[in-house]
Design a protein around this motif. Structure first.
Motif, mmCIF file in Angstrom:
data_model
loop_
_atom_site.group_PDB
_atom_site.id
_atom_site.type_symbol
_atom_site.label_atom_id
_atom_site.label_comp_id
_atom_site.label_asym_id
_atom_site.label_seq_id
_atom_site.Cartn_x
_atom_site.Cartn_y
_atom_site.Cartn_z
ATOM 1 N N ALA A 386 -131.979 48.855 -10.371
ATOM 2 C CA ALA A 386 -131.388 48.206 -9.198
ATOM 3 C C ALA A 386 -132.007 46.852 -8.905
ATOM 4 N N GLU A 387 -133.311 46.763 -8.960
ATOM 5 C CA GLU A 387 -133.967 45.491 -8.647
ATOM 6 C C GLU A 387 -133.559 44.408 -9.646
ATOM 7 N N GLY A 395 -126.159 39.164 -9.094
ATOM 8 C CA GLY A 395 -126.608 39.870 -7.899
ATOM 9 C C GLY A 395 -125.647 39.768 -6.730
ATOM 10 N N ASP A 396 -125.065 38.585 -6.516
ATOM 11 C CA ASP A 396 -124.122 38.426 -5.406
ATOM 12 C C ASP A 396 -122.934 39.368 -5.562
ATOM 13 N N LEU A 397 -122.488 39.552 -6.782
ATOM 14 C CA LEU A 397 -121.368 40.451 -7.048
ATOM 15 C C LEU A 397 -121.723 41.883 -6.663
ATOM 16 N N TYR A 398 -122.968 42.269 -6.933
ATOM 17 C CA TYR A 398 -123.393 43.644 -6.668
ATOM 18 C C TYR A 398 -123.737 43.878 -5.192
ATOM 19 N N ARG A 399 -123.953 42.807 -4.467
ATOM 20 C CA ARG A 399 -124.205 42.960 -3.027
ATOM 21 C C ARG A 399 -122.918 42.919 -2.217
ATOM 22 N N GLY A 408 -124.170 52.621 -4.304
ATOM 23 C CA GLY A 408 -124.789 53.776 -3.676
ATOM 24 C C GLY A 408 -124.988 54.927 -4.647
ATOM 25 N N LEU A 409 -124.014 55.154 -5.505
ATOM 26 C CA LEU A 409 -124.128 56.241 -6.479
ATOM 27 C C LEU A 409 -125.145 55.917 -7.562
ATOM 28 N N LEU A 410 -125.195 54.670 -8.010
ATOM 29 C CA LEU A 410 -126.152 54.282 -9.039
ATOM 30 C C LEU A 410 -127.582 54.357 -8.529
#
Length: 477
Positions: A386-387, A395-399, A408-410
């Motif tokens: 995750a980090e 990162g922006d896409l994942y936020r 949340g599941l990952l």
């Protein structure tokens, strides 16, 4: 040089008899330039100790391996090609060169591509382009690194001929490829015997396949080995189909003669890896209706298995075969969940949570248009990745809220035991890919400058990825 102690030749295919193959002679090539030898694969069958000259003798001139087949065998089969039955198939530019056993006792084939004309060449020249050989090396290497059960490109030797082809600039350079695989028996092998009403030979083939490739498969008290074999084959085909889908791989030509009875992926022609998640993506330029598009591959496999079931009606009840086929979709779905867990580097959980994870991840990949190979790289290891994912260039896409469910599941998932956040592959910041632009760039270097260094670098990158994913070691032996 003596063969190593791991060399265990075999002759198993000859037990089937001459109805299954034709003895053939290999082509005589003007030159033999060794371009690729898979030492890691060779070490598993005791052939890594060969000098380059000995290697060329065996895999370019096809001097028989001691104790294995004294002459090459062109295998006979029929098949449905784009769902049209063709009785004029068979090994037209290849043959079974040798059989060996690895250190686990598993029977393996050394089969060729581009080794000359056979009785089944149908007017073709029996040759392979050098580009086609390079593409098979790349496909097999990438798939193996991603954990797909696949044949392995074993050897590529340039042969000094100029070939005329309609689908690439001609004349083009020639080569002969050798692949190492679990079997070259295919659904089409069964179809040929069924079409010719060779009932006894078909029965022999059922027993041979069960004993040779499914040795742990027990025959029930009613003696119906054909039904239990069919169920086992369906399981393996479901698994490799799921592995393709999680790898983003489009085989391109899922004809019945290209489905191995062991469920192992093989024979790479117009393959592609997905640029982005797209169910309609088609690999072969001649697949005008998208019959073998990415999202239709599971249906194609099921259709092909139904053709195998038809061949077994002499030996197994119709109701039993139908029941096995009816369970294929659920079996495939579970294999797909597990394949995505492996692709994401997380430990499997319950069927329900694995299904939810797969659906959330693939839905986001489809709707966002993120490159297919990026998300599994960024989030490999689940919570431990995750980090890296959130601080990386995507990162922006994942936020974004659109990724919230998948994130949340990952973040709840634990990584597989082999995962190391400090592995140099993950610190590189970009995933290894095998997009068509990459393949064409590698070929341009070879065709225009005879520069093989970029291919060597790509194979080293694939090996590094394989080591990070825990499938094969990075250092070849």
């Amino acid at each position: 040089m003596p063969f190593s102690q791991a060399f265990h030749p075999a002759l198993d295919h000859t037990r089937l008899g001459g109805l299954f193959y034709d003895v053939v002679q290999p082509a005589h090539f003007p030159t033999h330039t060794l371009r690729y030898r898979n030492n890691r694969a060779a070490s598993t069958v005791g052939l890594d100790t060969l000098t380059d000259a000995e290697w060329v003798d065996h895999f370019g001139r096809f001097v028989p391996l001691p104790g294995s087949l004294p002459q090459p065998l062109a295998l006979r089969y029929h098949g449905h090609q784009f769902r049209q039955y063709n009785p004029d198939l068979g090994d037209g530019r290849g043959f079974l060169f040798a059989q060996l056993r690895d250190d686990t006792g598993r029977l393996l084939d050394l089969g060729t591509k581009g080794s000359g004309r056979t009785p089944w060449s149908r007017g073709g020249d029996g040759r392979l382009t050098l580009k086609g050989g390079m593409r098979e090396i790349l496909a097999a290497s990438m798939l193996e690194a991603l954990g797909v059960e696949t044949s392995r490109a074993f050897s590529l030797i340039e042969t000094g001929e100029n070939l005329e082809r309609n689908d690439e600039p001609s004349p083009t350079r020639s080569a002969v490829l050798v692949r190492l695989g679990h079997s070259h028996i295919r659904i089409g092998t069964f179809q040929r015997l069924a079409a010719n009403a060779e009932t006894e030979a078909l029965k022999l083939l059922v027993t041979y396949v069960r004993e040779t490739y499914y040795p742990d498969l027990s025959v029930p008290e009613d003696g119906n080995e054909a039904l239990v074999l069919f169920e086992a084959v369906c399981g393996r085909v479901a698994r490799v189909g799921a592995q393709w889908m999680a790898a983003g791989f489009v085989h391109g030509v899922l004809n019945t003669d290209n489905i191995a009875i062991t469920g192992e992926s093989f024979d790479y022609g117009p393959w592609r890896f997905l640029p982005r998640f797209d169910a309609g993506f088609t690999a072969a330029y001649f697949d005008h209706n998208g019959l073998y598009a990415y999202g239709r591959q599971p249906q194609a496999l099921l259709w092909n298995l139904a053709r195998l079931a038809e061949c077994l009606l002499e030996f197994a009840p119709h109701a039993g075969l139908t029941d096995v086929l009816s369970r294929f979709p659920a079996l495939y779905e579970r294999e797909l969940d597990l394949a995505w867990c492996r692709r994401l580097g997380v430990s499997p959980d319950t069927p329900e949570t694995d299904r939810a994870l797969r659906h959330a991840v693939t839905l986001f990949m489809e709707t966002s248009g993120i490159p297919f190979h990026c998300l599994p790289f960024d989030w490999y290891g689940g919570s431990d990745g995750a980090e890296r994912a959130l601080n990386g260039e995507r990162g922006d896409l994942y936020r974004d809220s659109a990724f919230a469910e998948a994130r949340g599941l990952l973040e709840k998932r634990t990584p597989v035991a082999s995962y190391s956040v400090d592995h140099p592959y993950f610190s590189g910041g970009q995933p290894c890919n095998m997009l068509i632009t990459t393949v064409e760039a590698l070929w341009t270097k070879i065709s225009e400058q005879d520069d093989w260094s970029a291919l060597d670098d790509k194979l080293a990158e694939i090996a590094l990825m394989a080591d990070a994913l825990g499938h094969i070691p990075a250092v070849k032996t």
